[in-house]
Write a protein that holds these residues in place. Structure first.
Motif, PDB file in Angstrom:
ATOM      1  N   GLU A   1       0.763  -1.041  -0.110  1.00 52.63           N
ATOM      2  CA  GLU A   1      -0.205   0.807  -0.030  1.00 52.63           C
ATOM      3  C   GLU A   1       0.801   1.541   0.159  1.00 52.63           C
ATOM      4  O   GLU A   1       0.495   2.588  -0.271  1.00 52.63           O
ATOM      5  CB  GLU A   1      -1.020   0.498   1.244  1.00 52.63           C
ATOM      6  N   GLN A   2       1.845   0.823   0.384  1.00 48.13           N
ATOM      7  CA  GLN A   2       3.213   2.174   0.187  1.00 48.13           C
ATOM      8  C   GLN A   2       3.456   3.413  -1.131  1.00 48.13           C
ATOM      9  O   GLN A   2       2.965   1.949  -2.498  1.00 48.13           O
ATOM     10  CB  GLN A   2       3.981   2.090   0.970  1.00 48.13           C
ATOM     11  N   TRP A   3       3.747   4.017  -1.551  1.00 47.31           N
ATOM     12  CA  TRP A   3       3.726   4.460  -2.693  1.00 47.31           C
ATOM     13  C   TRP A   3       5.148   4.359  -3.351  1.00 47.31           C
ATOM     14  O   TRP A   3       5.215   4.176  -4.063  1.00 47.31           O
ATOM     15  CB  TRP A   3       4.016   6.258  -2.491  1.00 47.31           C
ATOM     16  N   TRP A   4       5.820   3.956  -2.153  1.00 48.12           N
ATOM     17  CA  TRP A   4       7.380   3.419  -3.156  1.00 48.12           C
ATOM     18  C   TRP A   4       7.445   1.934  -3.323  1.00 48.12           C
ATOM     19  O   TRP A   4       7.913   1.379  -3.949  1.00 48.12           O
ATOM     20  CB  TRP A   4       8.316   3.389  -1.693  1.00 48.12           C
ATOM     21  N   VAL A   5       5.881   1.522  -3.556  1.00 49.33           N
ATOM     22  CA  VAL A   5       5.829  -0.512  -4.024  1.00 49.33           C
ATOM     23  C   VAL A   5       6.517   0.095  -5.686  1.00 49.33           C
ATOM     24  O   VAL A   5       6.515  -1.065  -6.228  1.00 49.33           O
ATOM     25  CB  VAL A   5       4.438  -0.831  -3.877  1.00 49.33           C
ATOM     26  N   SER A   6       5.367   1.629  -5.914  1.00 47.07           N
ATOM     27  CA  SER A   6       5.778   1.814  -7.164  1.00 47.07           C
ATOM     28  C   SER A   6       7.317   1.437  -8.189  1.00 47.07           C
ATOM     29  O   SER A   6       7.876   1.303  -9.480  1.00 47.07           O
ATOM     30  CB  SER A   6       5.337   2.770  -8.266  1.00 47.07           C
ATOM     31  N   TYR A   7       8.029   1.835  -7.138  1.00 48.02           N
ATOM     32  CA  TYR A   7       9.377   1.679  -7.514  1.00 48.02           C
ATOM     33  C   TYR A   7      10.307  -0.102  -7.093  1.00 48.02           C
ATOM     34  O   TYR A   7      11.596   0.674  -6.700  1.00 48.02           O
ATOM     35  CB  TYR A   7       9.935   2.958  -7.233  1.00 48.02           C
ATOM     36  N   GLN A   8       9.699  -0.667  -7.156  1.00 48.48           N
ATOM     37  CA  GLN A   8       9.854  -1.974  -6.084  1.00 48.48           C
ATOM     38  C   GLN A   8       9.394  -3.289  -8.003  1.00 48.48           C
ATOM     39  O   GLN A   8       8.470  -4.001  -7.717  1.00 48.48           O
ATOM     40  CB  GLN A   8      10.030  -2.496  -5.701  1.00 48.48           C
TER      41      GLN A   8
ATOM     42  N   MET B   1      15.462  -3.487  -9.408  1.00 52.07           N
ATOM     43  CA  MET B   1      14.019  -4.106  -9.577  1.00 52.07           C
ATOM     44  C   MET B   1      13.753  -3.892  -7.435  1.00 52.07           C
ATOM     45  O   MET B   1      14.144  -3.526  -7.523  1.00 52.07           O
ATOM     46  CB  MET B   1      14.576  -6.340  -9.366  1.00 52.07           C
ATOM     47  N   SER B   2      13.465  -5.209  -7.355  1.00 56.27           N
ATOM     48  CA  SER B   2      12.644  -5.547  -6.314  1.00 56.27           C
ATOM     49  C   SER B   2      13.348  -5.047  -4.755  1.00 56.27           C
ATOM     50  O   SER B   2      14.457  -5.556  -4.164  1.00 56.27           O
ATOM     51  CB  SER B   2      11.944  -6.427  -5.458  1.00 56.27           C
ATOM     52  N   GLY B   3      12.949  -4.606  -3.377  1.00 55.31           N
ATOM     53  CA  GLY B   3      13.632  -4.665  -2.395  1.00 55.31           C
ATOM     54  C   GLY B   3      13.202  -5.713  -1.691  1.00 55.31           C
ATOM     55  O   GLY B   3      13.612  -5.596  -0.131  1.00 55.31           O
ATOM     56  N   GLN B   4      12.602  -6.999  -1.437  1.00 57.35           N
ATOM     57  CA  GLN B   4      12.073  -7.883  -0.781  1.00 57.35           C
ATOM     58  C   GLN B   4      13.167  -8.720  -1.082  1.00 57.35           C
ATOM     59  O   GLN B   4      13.541  -9.774  -1.720  1.00 57.35           O
ATOM     60  CB  GLN B   4      10.536  -7.743  -1.462  1.00 57.35           C
ATOM     61  N   ASP B   5      13.531  -9.101   0.257  1.00 62.88           N
ATOM     62  CA  ASP B   5      14.505 -10.076   0.996  1.00 62.88           C
ATOM     63  C   ASP B   5      13.551 -11.567   0.165  1.00 62.88           C
ATOM     64  O   ASP B   5      13.945 -12.686   0.135  1.00 62.88           O
ATOM     65  CB  ASP B   5      14.508 -10.733   2.734  1.00 62.88           C
ATOM     66  N   ALA B   6      12.572 -11.885   0.778  1.00 62.15           N
ATOM     67  CA  ALA B   6      11.875 -12.926   0.649  1.00 62.15           C
ATOM     68  C   ALA B   6      10.695 -12.692  -0.702  1.00 62.15           C
ATOM     69  O   ALA B   6      10.339 -12.003  -1.038  1.00 62.15           O
ATOM     70  CB  ALA B   6      10.792 -13.106   1.726  1.00 62.15           C
TER      71      ALA B   6
ATOM     72  N   ASN C   1      18.997  -2.311  -0.017  1.00 62.53           N
ATOM     73  CA  ASN C   1      18.332  -3.112   0.042  1.00 62.53           C
ATOM     74  C   ASN C   1      17.664  -3.484  -1.322  1.00 62.53           C
ATOM     75  O   ASN C   1      17.377  -4.766  -1.816  1.00 62.53           O
ATOM     76  CB  ASN C   1      17.576  -3.730   0.600  1.00 62.53           C
ATOM     77  N   LEU C   2      16.937  -2.593  -2.882  1.00 61.24           N
ATOM     78  CA  LEU C   2      16.493  -3.209  -3.715  1.00 61.24           C
ATOM     79  C   LEU C   2      18.363  -3.780  -4.998  1.00 61.24           C
ATOM     80  O   LEU C   2      19.096  -3.598  -5.208  1.00 61.24           O
ATOM     81  CB  LEU C   2      16.094  -1.829  -4.570  1.00 61.24           C
ATOM     82  N   ALA C   3      17.775  -4.579  -5.355  1.00 58.34           N
ATOM     83  CA  ALA C   3      18.263  -5.866  -5.923  1.00 58.34           C
ATOM     84  C   ALA C   3      18.653  -4.156  -6.933  1.00 58.34           C
ATOM     85  O   ALA C   3      18.556  -4.420  -8.134  1.00 58.34           O
ATOM     86  CB  ALA C   3      17.845  -6.618  -6.887  1.00 58.34           C
ATOM     87  N   ASP C   4      20.306  -4.471  -7.791  1.00 53.72           N
ATOM     88  CA  ASP C   4      21.092  -3.678  -8.477  1.00 53.72           C
ATOM     89  C   ASP C   4      21.588  -4.178  -9.536  1.00 53.72           C
ATOM     90  O   ASP C   4      22.339  -5.386  -9.271  1.00 53.72           O
ATOM     91  CB  ASP C   4      22.068  -2.692  -7.480  1.00 53.72           C
TER      92      ASP C   4
END
Length: 485
Positions: free
Chosen positions: A76-83, A122-127, A178-181
């Motif tokens: 729901e956060q705004w920054w999901v669009s940047y992942q 890409m995303s910054g999610q670990d899981a 933590n964003l996958a570079d």
């Protein structure tokens, strides 16, 4: 062709507005082509299409910057669009078909679409997880796009995250929060990114804001955009940092850059109540050349961080935007988002999780009170609309040296228009030298594109001086076309 269409459309709109207001533009003055952009942050594609038709086109905006158009992580956060998790043009902001329709409808009224392109990471999610439309992903695994070997593993910090912005290697090879570079030096990665950008171009976008460009080597970005069709507009986000090794000038060879120093310098002047001229030569200290600069007062990041002025500052925020639009430096972009108290809060959503476009009040203004989630609608403020008209009439007229008087400040764009500002908390007057003809002119900041000019919005020019009486934190502007008949 788009530029020709814009001049014709905007020229007709300016002539119509001037005729309605009882003013007359001298026949020698041809309206300049629109050059001002607007960032409509986290606004759905269908809402942007409607805004182009009802407000942006008629006001004379040249381009609109959208939020990133790709599948992203769920949240729901705004920054999901940047992942990003895939390059499908499907997101909380709308479908591929809605995006294409938006680009077409905006183009039909002379407004280009600039897409925010997230290509550094890409995303910054670990899981592992699934994205907005079901694409499976892991932190460094995106089936059909990228595998673990196509990401940087910097090995320079404990968590592979950037810790030292004084290190070029860390900034461009470690992970940003933590964003996958992505390894943008890889030909395969460049080809995949290029295919995504080409796909957006096939839908009619005019260009791209390159998000986090500073975190990619300039030669990598240059190689990616070099493969795009000639005429594609490229605007790189490169935040200037004192004593940092990576600077915006590295990225000007292949496009424009967002010049963060502009707002950083203007904000403190307004806060101190002391406005002064910048360097009026072609070069400004600690700024890229004007032809390479995109300038702004705030954006989606800085309004949640260190921006001196945002929508919360009301009249002072309008004053800052007026001065930016009156300047002859760079390509200005106005920012329009939504009110928030939690810096991570996304825009309001519908029951299905898509973003709600909201509505603008009938007459949005800087002194409005906002509840969380309300759209600020800055693009519709009368003072902003009036300054677009002012900018069209002023065109490329030179900026003349300004004057300060009674804590107010003003300057002329030679022979075409005058602007004045009072950044202080008490009434002030200033007489600005001008070569405009004697007479009464309508203040387009107060009156916007109104059909008449009340007495309180009139400014008199006599004997080479434009006399402004300004309330606290008020800006005013007149141009040749705002002369009252």
């Amino acid at each position: 062709m788009r530029g020709v269409r814009s001049v014709v459309v905007w020229g007709a709109l300016v002539a119509s507005a001037v005729a309605m207001s009882g003013c007359s533009v001298p026949s020698a003055v041809e309206p300049a082509a629109p050059d001002v952009g607007v960032q409509l942050f986290q606004l759905p594609w269908t809402s942007i299409a409607e805004e182009c038709e009802s407000a942006l086109g008629p006001a004379g905006f040249a381009w609109v910057l959208t939020s990133p158009p790709q599948e992203h992580v769920v949240g729901e956060q705004w920054w999901v669009s940047y992942q990003p998790v895939s390059y499908q043009i499907e997101s909380r902001l709308g479908t591929r078909a809605e995006f294409a329709d938006m680009v077409s409808r905006c183009g039909a009224v002379g407004v280009d679409v600039i897409a925010d392109a997230v290509i550094n990471h890409m995303s910054g999610q670990d899981a592992p997880g699934t994205g907005w439309v079901g694409s499976a992903y892991a932190h460094q695994g995106y089936p059909g796009l990228y595998g673990p070997g196509e990401f940087h593993h910097c090995g320079l910090t404990a968590q592979d995250d950037i810790e030292d912005y004084g290190s070029r290697e860390q900034v461009q090879n470690c992970e940003l929060v933590n964003l996958a570079d992505l390894d943008t030096g890889s030909p395969a990665v460049r080809q995949t990114i290029g295919a995504y950008l080409d796909d957006l171009l096939s839908l009619g976008v005019a260009g791209f804001r390159i998000d986090a460009a500073k975190h990619m080597a300039a030669e990598d970005v240059a190689a990616i955009v070099a493969a795009l069709p000639e005429g594609t507009r490229v605007m790189s986000e490169v935040i200037r940092g004192a004593r940092e090794p990576i600077q915006p000038e590295e990225y000007t060879a292949f496009g424009e850059v967002f010049e963060f120093s502009y707002a950083r310098e203007l904000g403190p002047q307004l806060e101190s109540g002391m406005l002064y001229d910048p360097d009026l030569s072609d070069e400004r200290a600690l700024h890229v050349p004007a032809s390479s600069a995109v300038v702004f007062i705030d954006n989606h990041d800085t309004e949640r961080g260190n921006a001196p002025l945002t929508y919360r500052n009301g009249a002072e925020y309008l004053l800052a935007n007026v001065l930016m639009l009156a300047d002859d430096y760079g390509a200005p972009v106005v920012y329009s988002g939504y009110a928030f108290s939690d810096r991570d809060a996304g825009a309001p959503t519908n029951a299905d999780g898509t973003v709600d476009g909201g509505t603008c009040a009938p007459h949005p203004a800087p002194d409005a009170e906002y509840a969380d989630g309300d759209r600020t609608c800055v693009q519709r403020w009368a003072g902003i609309v009036g300054m677009l008209e002012w900018r069209a009439v002023v065109g490329d007229a030179a900026r003349m040296p300004g004057v300060s008087e009674n804590d107010a400040y003003g300057f002329e764009r030679e022979g075409r228009g005058v602007v004045a500002a009072n950044p202080n908390d008490a009434d002030a007057s200033v007489a600005v030298p001008t070569s405009m003809p004697d007479g009464e002119y309508c203040d387009v900041v107060a009156n916007g594109s109104g059909s008449s000019c009340p007495e309180g919005a009139r400014v008199r020019v006599r004997d080479g001086l434009a006399a402004f009486d300004l309330a606290p934190q008020q800006a005013a502007a007149i141009h040749l076309g705002s002369r009252v008949s």
